[in-house]
Write an enzyme that holds these catalytic residues in place. Structure first.
Site, PDB file in Angstrom:
ATOM      1  N   HIS A 198       6.108  99.454-134.999  1.00 35.60           N
ATOM      2  CA  HIS A 198       6.320 100.321-133.834  1.00 35.60           C
ATOM      3  C   HIS A 198       7.804 100.464-133.524  1.00 35.60           C
ATOM      4  CE1 HIS A 198       2.115 100.365-131.771  1.00 35.60           C
ATOM      5  NE2 HIS A 198       2.055 100.642-133.047  1.00 35.60           N
ATOM      6  N   TYR A 232       3.018 100.940-121.179  1.00 32.00           N
ATOM      7  CA  TYR A 232       3.119 100.014-120.040  1.00 32.00           C
ATOM      8  C   TYR A 232       3.109 100.878-118.785  1.00 32.00           C
ATOM      9  CZ  TYR A 232       4.555  96.190-123.139  1.00 32.00           C
ATOM     10  OH  TYR A 232       4.595  95.219-124.127  1.00 32.00           O
ATOM     11  N   PRO A 251       2.689  87.474-119.908  1.00 33.00           N
ATOM     12  CA  PRO A 251       2.623  88.218-121.174  1.00 33.00           C
ATOM     13  C   PRO A 251       3.318  89.583-121.162  1.00 33.00           C
ATOM     14  CG  PRO A 251       0.476  88.195-120.074  1.00 33.00           C
ATOM     15  CD  PRO A 251       1.365  87.304-119.282  1.00 33.00           C
ATOM     16  N   LYS A 265       6.391  87.846-125.165  1.00 31.70           N
ATOM     17  CA  LYS A 265       7.327  86.851-125.695  1.00 31.70           C
ATOM     18  C   LYS A 265       6.710  85.500-126.055  1.00 31.70           C
ATOM     19  CE  LYS A 265      10.985  89.273-125.730  1.00 31.70           C
ATOM     20  NZ  LYS A 265      10.622  90.108-126.855  1.00 31.70           N
ATOM     21  N   TYR A 281      13.309  93.433-125.776  1.00 35.04           N
ATOM     22  CA  TYR A 281      11.925  93.612-126.224  1.00 35.04           C
ATOM     23  C   TYR A 281      11.788  93.316-127.728  1.00 35.04           C
ATOM     24  CZ  TYR A 281       7.231  95.561-126.414  1.00 35.04           C
ATOM     25  OH  TYR A 281       5.877  95.710-126.580  1.00 35.04           O
TER      26      TYR A 281
HETATM   27  C1  LIG Z   1      -5.435  83.852-122.696  1.00 34.15           C
HETATM   28  C2  LIG Z   1      -4.046  84.034-123.273  1.00 34.15           C
HETATM   29  C3  LIG Z   1      -3.569  85.316-123.580  1.00 34.15           C
HETATM   30  C4  LIG Z   1      -2.294  85.497-124.099  1.00 34.15           C
HETATM   31  N1  LIG Z   1      -1.835  86.757-124.388  1.00 34.15           N
HETATM   32  C5  LIG Z   1      -0.585  86.910-124.861  1.00 34.15           C
HETATM   33  C6  LIG Z   1      -0.051  88.180-125.171  1.00 34.15           C
HETATM   34  O1  LIG Z   1      -0.723  89.187-124.998  1.00 34.15           O
HETATM   35  N2  LIG Z   1       1.221  88.274-125.637  1.00 34.15           N
HETATM   36  C7  LIG Z   1       1.989  87.140-125.846  1.00 34.15           C
HETATM   37  O2  LIG Z   1       3.133  87.233-126.307  1.00 34.15           O
HETATM   38  N3  LIG Z   1       1.518  85.936-125.587  1.00 34.15           N
HETATM   39  C8  LIG Z   1       0.261  85.796-125.115  1.00 34.15           C
HETATM   40  N4  LIG Z   1      -0.195  84.567-124.853  1.00 34.15           N
HETATM   41  C9  LIG Z   1       0.686  83.462-125.152  1.00 34.15           C
HETATM   42  C10 LIG Z   1       0.636  83.089-126.624  1.00 34.15           C
HETATM   43  O3  LIG Z   1      -0.688  83.175-127.091  1.00 34.15           O
HETATM   44  C11 LIG Z   1       1.194  81.686-126.719  1.00 34.15           C
HETATM   45  O4  LIG Z   1       2.537  81.722-126.282  1.00 34.15           O
HETATM   46  C12 LIG Z   1       1.118  81.098-128.129  1.00 34.15           C
HETATM   47  O5  LIG Z   1      -0.222  80.863-128.482  1.00 34.15           O
HETATM   48  C13 LIG Z   1       1.907  79.793-128.186  1.00 34.15           C
HETATM   49  O6  LIG Z   1       1.641  79.132-129.377  1.00 34.15           O
HETATM   50  P1  LIG Z   1       1.619  77.545-129.427  1.00 34.15           P
HETATM   51  O7  LIG Z   1       1.337  77.219-130.844  1.00 34.15           O
HETATM   52  O8  LIG Z   1       2.830  77.015-128.783  1.00 34.15           O
HETATM   53  O9  LIG Z   1       0.411  77.095-128.476  1.00 34.15           O
HETATM   54  P2  LIG Z   1      -1.158  77.354-128.608  1.00 34.15           P
HETATM   55  O10 LIG Z   1      -1.441  78.634-129.269  1.00 34.15           O
HETATM   56  O11 LIG Z   1      -1.716  77.112-127.254  1.00 34.15           O
HETATM   57  O12 LIG Z   1      -1.656  76.214-129.590  1.00 34.15           O
HETATM   58  C14 LIG Z   1      -1.765  74.884-129.187  1.00 34.15           C
HETATM   59  C15 LIG Z   1      -2.825  74.199-130.018  1.00 34.15           C
HETATM   60  O13 LIG Z   1      -2.862  72.819-129.660  1.00 34.15           O
HETATM   61  C16 LIG Z   1      -4.216  72.420-129.528  1.00 34.15           C
HETATM   62  N5  LIG Z   1      -4.272  71.268-128.621  1.00 34.15           N
HETATM   63  C17 LIG Z   1      -4.221  71.261-127.268  1.00 34.15           C
HETATM   64  N6  LIG Z   1      -4.316  70.017-126.796  1.00 34.15           N
HETATM   65  C18 LIG Z   1      -4.425  69.199-127.875  1.00 34.15           C
HETATM   66  C19 LIG Z   1      -4.565  67.811-128.014  1.00 34.15           C
HETATM   67  N7  LIG Z   1      -4.623  67.004-126.961  1.00 34.15           N
HETATM   68  N8  LIG Z   1      -4.649  67.308-129.259  1.00 34.15           N
HETATM   69  C20 LIG Z   1      -4.598  68.111-130.339  1.00 34.15           C
HETATM   70  N9  LIG Z   1      -4.475  69.462-130.266  1.00 34.15           N
HETATM   71  C21 LIG Z   1      -4.389  69.992-129.034  1.00 34.15           C
HETATM   72  C22 LIG Z   1      -4.918  73.646-128.997  1.00 34.15           C
HETATM   73  O14 LIG Z   1      -6.315  73.609-129.247  1.00 34.15           O
HETATM   74  C23 LIG Z   1      -4.214  74.747-129.764  1.00 34.15           C
HETATM   75  O15 LIG Z   1      -4.845  75.042-130.991  1.00 34.15           O
HETATM   76  C24 LIG Z   1      -1.466  84.373-124.323  1.00 34.15           C
HETATM   77  C25 LIG Z   1      -1.937  83.097-124.025  1.00 34.15           C
HETATM   78  C26 LIG Z   1      -3.205  82.908-123.502  1.00 34.15           C
HETATM   79  C27 LIG Z   1      -3.682  81.511-123.160  1.00 34.15           C
END
Ligand SMILES: Cc1cc2nc3c(=O)[nH]c(=O)nc-3n(C[C@H](O)[C@H](O)[C@H](O)COP(=O)(O)OP(=O)(O)OC[C@H]3O[C@@H](n4cnc5c(N)ncnc54)[C@H](O)[C@@H]3O)c2cc1C
Length: 390
Positions: free
Chosen positions: A72, A201, A293, A297, A385
């Site tokens: 995009h 948006y 969101p 980011k 962005y």
């Molecule tokens: C509902 C929702 C919608 C979102 N929509 C957007 C969006 O549209 N755009 C955007 O940019 N961002 C969005 N985000 C944010 C984005 O998804 C996150 O920033 C991203 O997933 C971060 O990645 P991460 O690997 O740090 O954490 P996560 O993806 O949360 O991964 C963490 C992992 O650790 C595991 N875990 C947790 N606790 C434990 C434990 N005690 N022991 C072992 N494993 C554990 C979890 O099961 C998970 O698999 C959204 C987040 C949510 C919750």
């Protein structure tokens, strides 16, 4: 069992770190609380910065992304019934974003890890972090009812906002910065063609709306909703009606609706925990920070943290230098705070706030008018962005 890096969490941060380490010949084990299928069922982010794509290229997990992802060059801001295009490529000297779902990024990284025989323990229960203040940390967890011990040199806490890693740090060692917004996002995923080939948006009197997509046939739509709103109060019909009302007449007319395949409400929060390092424990991604969101980011910040952490750990294991791990928190936080600022700003600009005074409404309107009339203001939006440099 022994490894060099114990990674807690198989989200994008943990999986990407695991693959970068693998390429550098550094051993890791991932402990994930949920099952493989549960992790792959979560619908989340979808807009990837070029830096994030670059990291996926680096680990060789991007062939499907390049085949199926949508490039995009711009998006629309809609207010006052008019759409204004933000030409990302022109405003940033040729940069763009890629639309490719977080679920697919996760699947690609998981498949690659499995093909390379990387060790991941799914459904690891009662994960507990020990002795990370010293030089011989270890992690205990329960697998098939048996408590096991994983010895390691460092622990990477990639376990998201609700994980155990940040919670293992004494509260007195953490500085928390937080803002909770007085609304949420109600999101619907549906197998219908997107209303527009680029994201829209929208800010109107009834609140914010986002028209996004995962592919040419799968759309992701969001509307701002009240805090405490329940998903079951929103039939598909009610959702589509409300979305239509928040769009300009041409988009409302063009909107193709269909049964939702996922519907959920996400609260909006800004959150940063400082620092991101505690002895041999390093936090990355949502474990250390959350953004609303609006600026797309969250996933991208998880990727940039992993970039800094990977560089630091390579220096530590390969060059036997502490300098990288000593600088990790400061380097990662410098970029995190810029993304926090951008996400807060775009959220403030595009949403209707419950207690907004007439003065604040006029200021918001003036800022939107200024934004789309100034090349400099649009360039600042576009630059943030597409993602600031690492
Ligand atoms: C509902 C929702 C919608 C979102 N929509 C957007 C969006 O549209 N755009 C955007 O940019 N961002 C969005 N985000 C944010 C984005 O998804 C996150 O920033 C991203 O997933 C971060 O990645 P991460 O690997 O740090 O954490 P996560 O993806 O949360 O991964 C963490 C992992 O650790 C595991 N875990 C947790 N606790 C434990 C434990 N005690 N022991 C072992 N494993 C554990 C979890 O099961 C998970 O698999 C959204 C987040 C949510 C919750």
């Amino acid at each position: 069992m022994r490894t060099q890096v114990a990674i807690i969490g198989a989200g994008p941060a943990g999986l990407l770190l695991g693959q970068l380490l693998h390429q550098a010949g550094i051993d890791s084990v991932i402990l994930e609380r949920r099952s493989h299928d549960y992790v792959l069922s979560r619908i989340r982010a979808g807009v990837l910065e070029q830096g994030t794509v670059g990291l996926l290229d680096k680990v060789g997990a991007s062939s499907r992304l390049h085949a199926e992802g949508l490039s995009h060059d711009g998006f629309d801001l809609l207010f006052g019934q008019k759409r204004h295009r933000i030409a990302l490529d022109r405003l940033t000297g040729g940069k763009h974003v890629t639309i490719y779902g977080q679920t697919e990024v996760t699947r690609d990284l998981m498949d690659q890890r499995a093909a390379q025989n990387g060790k991941t323990v799914f459904e690891a229960g009662d994960v507990a972090l020990h002795d990370f203040g010293g030089t011989s940390p270890f992690v205990t967890y329960v697998e098939d009812g048996i408590t096991r011990r994983l010895d390691c040199d460092v622990i990477a806490g990639c376990d998201g906002y609700h994980g155990v890693s940040r919670a293992s740090v004494p509260a007195s060692a953490l500085d928390i910065f937080e803002r909770i917004y007085p609304f949420g996002w109600l999101g619907v995923l549906a197998d219908v063609p997107p209303v527009s080939h680029e994201l829209i948006y929208a800010r109107g009197e009834r609140g914010f709306a986002l028209c996004s997509m995962r592919s040419g046939t799968r759309s992701r739509y969001y509307i701002q909703c009240d805090q405490g709103e329940r998903v079951d109060a929103w039939s598909d019909e009610r959702f589509w009606d409300e979305l239509r009302r928040r769009l300009d007449p041409a988009s409302a007319e063009a909107l193709v609706t269909g049964p939702s395949i996922e519907k959920s409400i996400a609260p909006l929060r800004s959150f940063v925990a400082e620092p991101m390092r505690f002895g041999r424990l390093f936090l990355a991604g949502d474990a250390a920070h959350i953004v609303p969101p609006t600026g797309a980011k969250g996933l991208n910040l998880a990727a940039s943290d992993v970039h800094y952490l990977f560089e630091a750990l390579t220096e530590f294991f390969v060059e036997r230098s502490q300098a990288g791990i000593d600088a990790y928190s400061q380097r990662a936080l410098a970029r995190v705070w810029k993304a926090e600022r951008f996400s807060w700003w775009l959220t403030s600009l595009m949403h209707v706030f419950p207690e907004q005074s007439p003065f604040e409404q006029r200021i918001q309107q003036a800022e939107l008018d200024y934004l789309v009339s100034s090349q400099h203001a649009m360039a600042a939006l576009a630059e943030n962005y597409v993602g600031l440099p690492y």
